[in-house]
Design a protein around this motif. Structure first.
Motif, PDB file in Angstrom:
ATOM      1  N   ALA A  54       0.810  -1.223   0.000  1.00  0.00           N
ATOM      2  CA  ALA A  54       0.000   0.000   0.000  1.00  0.00           C
ATOM      3  C   ALA A  54       0.840   1.268   0.000  1.00  0.00           C
ATOM      4  O   ALA A  54       0.557   2.218  -0.742  1.00  0.00           O
ATOM      5  N   GLY A  55       1.876   1.325   0.834  1.00  0.00           N
ATOM      6  CA  GLY A  55       2.682   2.536   0.911  1.00  0.00           C
ATOM      7  C   GLY A  55       3.343   2.880  -0.392  1.00  0.00           C
ATOM      8  O   GLY A  55       3.395   4.051  -0.808  1.00  0.00           O
ATOM      9  N   LEU A  56       3.876   1.863  -1.077  1.00  0.00           N
ATOM     10  CA  LEU A  56       4.528   2.105  -2.364  1.00  0.00           C
ATOM     11  C   LEU A  56       3.525   2.435  -3.452  1.00  0.00           C
ATOM     12  O   LEU A  56       3.799   3.253  -4.342  1.00  0.00           O
ATOM     13  N   VAL A  57       2.342   1.821  -3.389  1.00  0.00           N
ATOM     14  CA  VAL A  57       1.333   2.071  -4.425  1.00  0.00           C
ATOM     15  C   VAL A  57       0.901   3.523  -4.405  1.00  0.00           C
ATOM     16  O   VAL A  57       0.841   4.192  -5.446  1.00  0.00           O
ATOM     17  N   VAL A  58       0.589   4.063  -3.221  1.00  0.00           N
ATOM     18  CA  VAL A  58       0.114   5.455  -3.172  1.00  0.00           C
ATOM     19  C   VAL A  58       1.247   6.436  -3.483  1.00  0.00           C
ATOM     20  O   VAL A  58       1.009   7.495  -4.080  1.00  0.00           O
ATOM     21  N   LEU A  59       2.486   6.092  -3.098  1.00  0.00           N
ATOM     22  CA  LEU A  59       3.618   6.950  -3.479  1.00  0.00           C
ATOM     23  C   LEU A  59       3.768   6.964  -4.996  1.00  0.00           C
ATOM     24  O   LEU A  59       4.007   8.015  -5.598  1.00  0.00           O
ATOM     25  N   ASN A  60       3.606   5.802  -5.606  1.00  0.00           N
ATOM     26  CA  ASN A  60       3.660   5.727  -7.067  1.00  0.00           C
ATOM     27  C   ASN A  60       2.536   6.525  -7.702  1.00  0.00           C
ATOM     28  O   ASN A  60       2.717   7.148  -8.763  1.00  0.00           O
ATOM     29  N   GLN A  61       1.368   6.547  -7.064  1.00  0.00           N
ATOM     30  CA  GLN A  61       0.248   7.323  -7.596  1.00  0.00           C
ATOM     31  C   GLN A  61       0.577   8.814  -7.641  1.00  0.00           C
ATOM     32  O   GLN A  61       0.338   9.484  -8.651  1.00  0.00           O
ATOM     33  N   VAL A  62       1.105   9.337  -6.543  1.00  0.00           N
ATOM     34  CA  VAL A  62       1.393  10.773  -6.518  1.00  0.00           C
ATOM     35  C   VAL A  62       2.533  11.098  -7.473  1.00  0.00           C
ATOM     36  O   VAL A  62       2.538  12.149  -8.133  1.00  0.00           O
ATOM     37  N   GLU A  63       3.499  10.194  -7.598  1.00  0.00           N
ATOM     38  CA  GLU A  63       4.583  10.396  -8.568  1.00  0.00           C
ATOM     39  C   GLU A  63       4.028  10.433  -9.987  1.00  0.00           C
ATOM     40  O   GLU A  63       4.442  11.266 -10.807  1.00  0.00           O
ATOM     41  N   ARG A  64       3.102   9.537 -10.268  1.00  0.00           N
ATOM     42  CA  ARG A  64       2.521   9.487 -11.607  1.00  0.00           C
ATOM     43  C   ARG A  64       1.724  10.757 -11.906  1.00  0.00           C
ATOM     44  O   ARG A  64       1.804  11.302 -13.006  1.00  0.00           O
ATOM     45  N   TYR A  65       0.975  11.227 -10.925  1.00  0.00           N
ATOM     46  CA  TYR A  65       0.203  12.463 -11.110  1.00  0.00           C
ATOM     47  C   TYR A  65       1.143  13.633 -11.390  1.00  0.00           C
ATOM     48  O   TYR A  65       0.914  14.439 -12.302  1.00  0.00           O
ATOM     49  N   ILE A  66       2.211  13.731 -10.605  1.00  0.00           N
ATOM     50  CA  ILE A  66       3.179  14.804 -10.787  1.00  0.00           C
ATOM     51  C   ILE A  66       3.818  14.723 -12.167  1.00  0.00           C
ATOM     52  O   ILE A  66       3.970  15.731 -12.863  1.00  0.00           O
ATOM     53  N   ASN A  67       4.191  13.522 -12.574  1.00  0.00           N
ATOM     54  CA  ASN A  67       4.841  13.338 -13.875  1.00  0.00           C
ATOM     55  C   ASN A  67       3.901  13.696 -15.022  1.00  0.00           C
ATOM     56  O   ASN A  67       4.326  14.237 -16.045  1.00  0.00           O
ATOM     57  N   ASP A  68       2.617  13.411 -14.860  1.00  0.00           N
ATOM     58  CA  ASP A  68       1.641  13.687 -15.919  1.00  0.00           C
ATOM     59  C   ASP A  68       1.358  15.176 -16.083  1.00  0.00           C
ATOM     60  O   ASP A  68       1.244  15.678 -17.206  1.00  0.00           O
ATOM     61  N   PHE A  69       1.235  15.893 -14.980  1.00  0.00           N
ATOM     62  CA  PHE A  69       0.618  17.219 -15.053  1.00  0.00           C
ATOM     63  C   PHE A  69       1.495  18.398 -14.638  1.00  0.00           C
ATOM     64  O   PHE A  69       1.057  19.541 -14.744  1.00  0.00           O
ATOM     65  N   HIS A  70       2.712  18.159 -14.195  1.00  0.00           N
ATOM     66  CA  HIS A  70       3.487  19.281 -13.643  1.00  0.00           C
ATOM     67  C   HIS A  70       3.816  20.347 -14.684  1.00  0.00           C
ATOM     68  O   HIS A  70       4.078  21.498 -14.340  1.00  0.00           O
ATOM     69  N   ARG A  71       3.777  20.001 -15.971  1.00  0.00           N
ATOM     70  CA  ARG A  71       4.157  20.974 -16.999  1.00  0.00           C
ATOM     71  C   ARG A  71       2.998  21.873 -17.428  1.00  0.00           C
ATOM     72  O   ARG A  71       3.192  22.772 -18.248  1.00  0.00           O
ATOM     73  N   LEU A  72       1.818  21.628 -16.914  1.00  0.00           N
ATOM     74  CA  LEU A  72       0.658  22.431 -17.292  1.00  0.00           C
ATOM     75  C   LEU A  72       0.558  23.671 -16.399  1.00  0.00           C
ATOM     76  O   LEU A  72       0.759  23.591 -15.189  1.00  0.00           O
ATOM     77  N   TYR A  73       0.184  24.798 -16.992  1.00  0.00           N
ATOM     78  CA  TYR A  73       0.101  26.045 -16.233  1.00  0.00           C
ATOM     79  C   TYR A  73      -0.866  25.913 -15.065  1.00  0.00           C
ATOM     80  O   TYR A  73      -0.577  26.373 -13.951  1.00  0.00           O
ATOM     81  N   SER A  74      -2.023  25.309 -15.292  1.00  0.00           N
ATOM     82  CA  SER A  74      -3.048  25.244 -14.253  1.00  0.00           C
ATOM     83  C   SER A  74      -2.593  24.460 -13.033  1.00  0.00           C
ATOM     84  O   SER A  74      -3.137  24.632 -11.938  1.00  0.00           O
ATOM     85  N   THR A  75      -1.608  23.593 -13.187  1.00  0.00           N
ATOM     86  CA  THR A  75      -1.106  22.818 -12.053  1.00  0.00           C
ATOM     87  C   THR A  75      -0.273  23.682 -11.122  1.00  0.00           C
ATOM     88  O   THR A  75      -0.246  23.449  -9.905  1.00  0.00           O
TER      89      THR A  75
END
Length: 691
Positions: free
Chosen positions: A439-460
């Motif tokens: 569980a701990g690694l799964v949710v850490l991977n989730q937040v990493e994936r979200y950051i990787n997907d959207f950090h380049r967008l202005y609205s983020t």
């Protein structure tokens, strides 16, 4: 659309009648359907005449009226003076096009007048040729045509995914001799102030106009690098049923509906038949909707980044085009990532509705709310509950949460909050130590994936990610400490330790010496702070915490918090002695429980001159600033830790402030990939919890 120039050139071809056997026949029935479609779309056809004496061709535009039988009636687009002018001409033929096909009609004139002309439709007419890629008429798209410093302006006449036609004007002292047809040109297509396309093109053909001239241009790039290429890219998924994209084409204003092939948090792919393709690499789509099977839509801004041609088993040519998301509002990001994360793992959720009783039970059972922490929060437990209800039920723009649960039982949790203008803080990472070891690694991977997907967008609004963690906490120390050591670049990833303690309010009147002053920070104070920190650490803290001269007075985020019903105040102070900056103090005030350790509701102290700042003076300053807080005990984070040691200040713990520059995500993910191999995952499977 096939250009008027091309049709006129064909009309002047005296050898057309000898080529009929090479052309495809079109029946009268089919022709009538085409003519009625052109009428429905308010399109024109071209009627050609030949001069009785000089044999030159005159081509006139006319609008076909509804056609019900074997007669065709048309109205002239520009009728004035035509009847007299046509006395010197005889009718030749008719050309019409749907953008791809060019149809020639040889027939007889029934009647001609100042207003229009009538024909008898033949049983058979001919399709002269078939374009590989259909052209589409455009209106109102401005063109900047640039070559070697010369700028010509004009309009986009028509386009296809393979080439387009522009008409530009020469304004004195410009002449068209300034344009070298053997050299490439740089084209910018705009709608008002909005740039829709820019790129290098090759001139394939041009007309011979004196003041205006048309150019057929072929784009040289079939791939656009909108963002810096990444090794660790977003995960792509094929959804069943597949969503569609719907948008109004930026050049033609026609509606487009295409099925999505692959979908990721950073973009998507679609396929088109090559003959009908309308996606030009580099083209920006200001408003695109991703529509799912139940009618649910996600809106974004996108750009076509590549176009690859392929062939089906049936030998049909098609193209696969990729689109990158340029912007997407924060709520749409949550909805899209929620869909994609759940496709990848049905037990993962993003910004979902959460049973708060189950969440609080999880926090206690997982040991995230341990006795020492609960001793600090129990007196404000109702405020904590109220804050969490707004965070997890209202799902505001300032926070994202990630849940790992099975059959209604929560096994893992992590969340991020935007607490500085372009900085998000990772916190509240918790995982059950008994129910699910992943569980701990799964949710850490989730937040990493979200950051990787959207950090380049202005609205983020995500230039940096931060996390406070205790160095004795094994898991974050291995992750965040490890990546900082591995990267070995404080401008990519940095760690700065703070001493953490609580200041107890004192009702006694406190004054600081006359030689000292606690004043509102000025830009020059932030310049000095930056110089000190660069010398002391060289990391990212001042950038991530908005401690830069250009960020002084910025309150956009505080207004957003207020709009959403949350509290965020930031007050910056300079502690000076004889006019010289000795310490810089940031007072952050936020809702109780926004961060469980009150790291968003505390005082940050940065001491610049440890040798000439007695703690009694700093303590007096803390007493004065404690009035910003309701609670009796105010959390304080103090940097550098060496000051507490030299002044014999008792502190409760050390918090490391980790900062990651989003320009360095590949290095982060490379480290994580190496760290969490299968055997290492087993080593850390029961470790989680920070912030």
């Amino acid at each position: 659309m096939i250009s008027l120039q091309e049709i006129t050139q064909l009309a002047q071809n005296t050898n057309l009648d000898n080529q009929l056997e090479d052309w495809k026949k079109v029946s009268r029935k089919h022709l009538i359907n085409i003519l009625n479609y052109l009428n429905f779309q308010a399109c024109t056809i071209l009627i050609n005449f030949k001069h009785l004496k000089y044999n030159n061709t005159l081509s006139l535009q006319a609008r076909p009226l509804p056609c019900l039988g074997d007669s065709l009636n048309c109205l002239w687009v520009e009728p004035q003076g035509l009847k007299q002018k046509l006395n010197s001409y005889k009718f030749l033929d008719i050309f019409l096009t749907d953008g791809q096909r060019l149809i020639r009609i040889k027939t007889d004139v029934k009647a001609i007048s100042e207003e229009g002309i009538s024909f008898t439709l033949p049983e058979i007419c001919y399709e002269l040729g078939h374009r590989k890629v259909k052209r589409h008429a455009c209106k109102g798209i401005q063109v900047d045509f640039i070559q070697n410093g010369a700028l010509f302006r004009g309009y986009l006449l028509d386009f296809s995914a393979a080439s387009f036609c522009v008409e530009v004007s020469a304004v004195p002292p410009q002449t068209f001799y300034w344009i070298n047809p053997e050299y490439q040109v740089y084209i910018i297509l705009k709608n008002g102030q909005d740039v829709l396309y820019s790129g290098k093109c090759r001139i394939t053909r041009q007309t011979c106009g004196q003041k205006t001239r048309s150019f057929i241009l072929e784009p040289l790039n079939h791939q656009t690098y909108r963002f810096k290429p990444k090794k660790y890219r977003s995960s792509r998924h094929k959804l069943t049923p597949s969503p569609n994209i719907i948008f109004r084409h930026p050049f033609t204003q026609e509606m487009v509906n295409l099925e999505v092939g692959d979908l990721a948090g950073s973009g998507l792919s679609v396929e088109e038949y090559q003959d009908d393709s309308i996606l030009l690499p580099g083209m920006i789509i200001p408003e695109l909707f991703i529509e799912f099977a139940d009618g649910f839509k996600i809106k974004c801004m996108a750009q076509v980044v590549y176009r690859n041609t392929s062939r089906t088993r049936d030998d049909v040519m098609y193209v696969k085009c990729g689109m990158a998301f340029l912007d997407m509002d924060i709520q749409a990001q949550g909805r899209l990532s929620g869909i994609l994360h759940h496709v990848a793992n049905k037990m993962t959720y993003v910004c979902n509705w959460v049973d708060l009783d189950a969440l609080w039970k999880f926090f206690f059972e997982a040991g995230f709310v341990y006795p020492g922490k609960y001793a600090l929060i129990h007196t404000n437990k109702e405020k904590f509950k109220e804050t969490y209800e707004r965070l997890y039920i209202q799902n505001p723009n300032i926070a994202r949460h990630f849940i790992y649960q099975s059959k209604g039982i929560i096994h893992g949790h992590i969340s991020i909050i935007r607490f500085y203008e372009n900085t998000w803080m990772i916190h509240h990472h918790a995982a059950s130590r008994l129910s699910d070891s992943r569980a701990g690694l799964v949710v850490l991977n989730q937040v990493e994936r979200y950051i990787n997907d959207f950090h380049r967008l202005y609205s983020t609004r995500m230039n940096f990610v931060i996390c406070y963690f205790r160095p004795d906490n094994r898991f974050p120390h291995r992750v965040f400490g490890g990546v900082t050591e591995s990267m070995n670049d404080p401008k990519g990833s940095s760690i700065d330790p703070f001493a953490y303690f609580h200041y107890r309010k004192n009702s006694d009147r406190v004054e600081i010496p006359e030689s000292c002053a606690l004043v509102k920070a000025e830009p020059e104070d932030l310049v000095e702070l930056e110089s000190f920190y660069k010398y002391k650490s060289g990391g990212l803290m001042t950038h991530a915490l908005d401690l830069e001269p250009g960020m002084l007075g910025s309150d956009e985020l505080s207004k957003e918090y207020q709009r959403l019903g949350f509290q965020r105040e930031r007050h910056l102070f300079s502690l000076k002695k004889d006019g010289i900056l000795k310490a810089f103090i940031m007072v952050n005030v936020s809702d109780t429980g926004l961060n469980m350790s009150d790291l968003t509701n505390c005082i940050h102290v940065i001491v610049l001159d440890s040798d000439d700042l007695p703690y009694t003076i700093l303590n007096s300053s803390l007493c004065m600033l404690s009035r910003y807080y309701e609670q009796d005990e105010v959390p304080v984070l103090l940097y550098p830790v060496s000051y507490t040691e030299s002044q014999s200040i008792a502190y409760e713990k050390i918090y490391n402030l980790w900062v990651l520059n989003m320009q360095h995500t590949d290095q982060y993910f490379k480290f994580m990939e190496d760290l969490f191999s299968r055997t290492q995952k087993d080593r850390f499977k029961n470790s989680a919890g920070f912030g």
